[in-house]
Design an enzyme around this catalytic site. Structure first.
Site, PDB file in Angstrom:
ATOM      1  CB  ALA A  26      -1.394  -1.076   9.527  1.00  0.00           C
ATOM      2  CG  ASP A  27       1.257  -6.411   8.743  1.00  0.00           C
ATOM      3  OD1 ASP A  27       1.208  -6.711   7.536  1.00  0.00           O
ATOM      4  OD2 ASP A  27       2.294  -6.028   9.307  1.00  0.00           O
ATOM      5  CE  LYS A  32       4.215   0.337  10.063  1.00  0.00           C
ATOM      6  NZ  LYS A  32       3.800  -0.097   8.691  1.00  0.00           N
ATOM      7  N   GLY A  33       5.001  -4.857  10.487  1.00  0.00           N
ATOM      8  CA  GLY A  33       6.161  -5.729  10.433  1.00  0.00           C
ATOM      9  C   GLY A  33       5.990  -6.918   9.521  1.00  0.00           C
ATOM     10  CG  ASP A  51       4.559   2.428   6.933  1.00  0.00           C
ATOM     11  OD1 ASP A  51       5.537   2.290   7.692  1.00  0.00           O
ATOM     12  OD2 ASP A  51       4.280   1.623   6.021  1.00  0.00           O
ATOM     13  CD  GLU A  85       7.243  -0.454   8.259  1.00  0.00           C
ATOM     14  OE1 GLU A  85       6.974  -1.223   9.200  1.00  0.00           O
ATOM     15  OE2 GLU A  85       6.761  -0.578   7.113  1.00  0.00           O
ATOM     16  CB  THR A 100      -0.943   0.001   1.211  1.00  0.00           C
ATOM     17  OG1 THR A 100      -1.566  -1.274   1.333  1.00  0.00           O
ATOM     18  CG2 THR A 100      -2.007   1.086   1.085  1.00  0.00           C
TER      19      THR A 100
HETATM   20  O1  DER Z   1       5.415  -4.499   7.085  1.00  0.00           O
HETATM   21  C1  DER Z   1       4.748  -3.468   7.257  1.00  0.00           C
HETATM   22  O2  DER Z   1       4.712  -2.832   8.325  1.00  0.00           O
HETATM   23  C2  DER Z   1       3.850  -3.025   6.123  1.00  0.00           C
HETATM   24  O3  DER Z   1       3.519  -1.672   6.243  1.00  0.00           O
HETATM   25  C3  DER Z   1       2.621  -3.870   6.240  1.00  0.00           C
HETATM   26  O4  DER Z   1       2.168  -3.659   7.534  1.00  0.00           O
HETATM   27  C4  DER Z   1       1.512  -3.495   5.295  1.00  0.00           C
HETATM   28  O5  DER Z   1       1.794  -4.067   4.076  1.00  0.00           O
HETATM   29  P1  DER Z   1       0.675  -4.108   2.920  1.00  0.00           P
HETATM   30  O6  DER Z   1       0.337  -2.645   2.642  1.00  0.00           O
HETATM   31  O7  DER Z   1       1.367  -4.768   1.776  1.00  0.00           O
HETATM   32  O8  DER Z   1      -0.506  -4.873   3.446  1.00  0.00           O
END
Ligand code: DER
Length: 231
Positions: A85-86, A96-97, A83, A105, A31
């Site tokens: 997020a999961d 996140k991660g 940014d 991040e 994203t």
């Molecule tokens: O790894 C991360 O923190 C990414 O921001 C993840 O949380 C979101 O990845 P996506 O936008 O591909 O779902």
């Protein structure tokens, strides 16, 4: 597919929020990459910004797309970081991660006046934890750290399987910062703030993927349109 369109819609809205002269934190993940590309389009049309990336991948993408990139040392205070997020809750607590970039991040996010989360509606949960919690650890003393983390889970009334993250071809995944990622399948984390503090007390834990009290705004793309929140 629809999910991609939703991510695109959230990313596009975030790209509109960026103003001339801003120092912008550039997130990681699919994203955030859409946000970087859309922001670069505005840069090519004259927008003046400096971008501080949250991963090597994002840095390469930003450079390729023509964004002026800098480092946090050269640009220590950021106006806005965008940014992904999961997982996220209505109180803007995140996991996140998923992409392995949580340390940079989080360092970039806490240097930012505003932190805008962009996500499709599938990331929204009542309680964090269904998504395995990424924990960035030093590779030295891995088993001792893993045991200490399990003790921390027990102290917090939690339990869950911990696995060392691997790459697609079965190698141990190593982060941009040179550390490993443990993924903890906790299922439910009722008190993310307490767990985040307790985890970071464990020697060997570098950082964890719980973002509590960091995000200030969210742009969520759902089937029925965009939803925007500010804290
Ligand atoms: O790894 C991360 O923190 C990414 O921001 C993840 O949380 C979101 O990845 P996506 O936008 O591909 O779902």
């Amino acid at each position: 597919s629809n999910a991609i369109d939703l991510k695109q819609a959230a990313a596009a809205r975030a790209a509109e929020l960026v103003e001339d002269g801003m120092n912008v934190g550039l997130g990681s993940g699919s994203t955030a990459y859409k946000f970087v590309s859309l922001l670069a389009e505005r840069v090519r049309n004259g927008l003046k910004i400096v971008g501080v990336p949250t991963s090597e991948i994002t840095r390469q993408l930003a450079i390729k797309e023509g964004i002026t990139v800098s480092t946090l040392d050269e640009t220590p205070s950021l106006d806005m970081t965008v940014d992904g997020a999961d997982e996220m809750t209505r109180s803007l607590h995140l996991i996140k991660g998923g992409g392995g970039c949580l340390l940079w991040e989080k360092i970039v996010a806490v240097a930012s006046s505003r932190n805008v989360v962009i996500a499709d509606g599938s990331k929204l949960v009542e309680t964090l934890g269904r998504f395995p919690l990424p924990i960035e650890v030093n590779k030295f003393g891995l088993e001792a750290t893993r045991r200490a983390i399990i003790n921390t889970f027990t102290k917090c009334g939690l339990n869950g399987e911990i696995t060392v993250r691997q790459t697609e071809d079965g190698q141990v995944f190593v982060t941009d910062g040179g550390h490993l990622i443990l993924d903890a399948a906790l299922n439910s984390i009722p008190d993310p703030e307490k767990l985040s503090v307790q985890l970071n007390l464990v020697p060997g834990v570098v950082e964890n993927g719980l973002f509590v009290g960091i995000s200030t705004d969210a742009i969520i793309a759902t089937e029925t349109g965009l939803v925007e929140w500010s804290r």
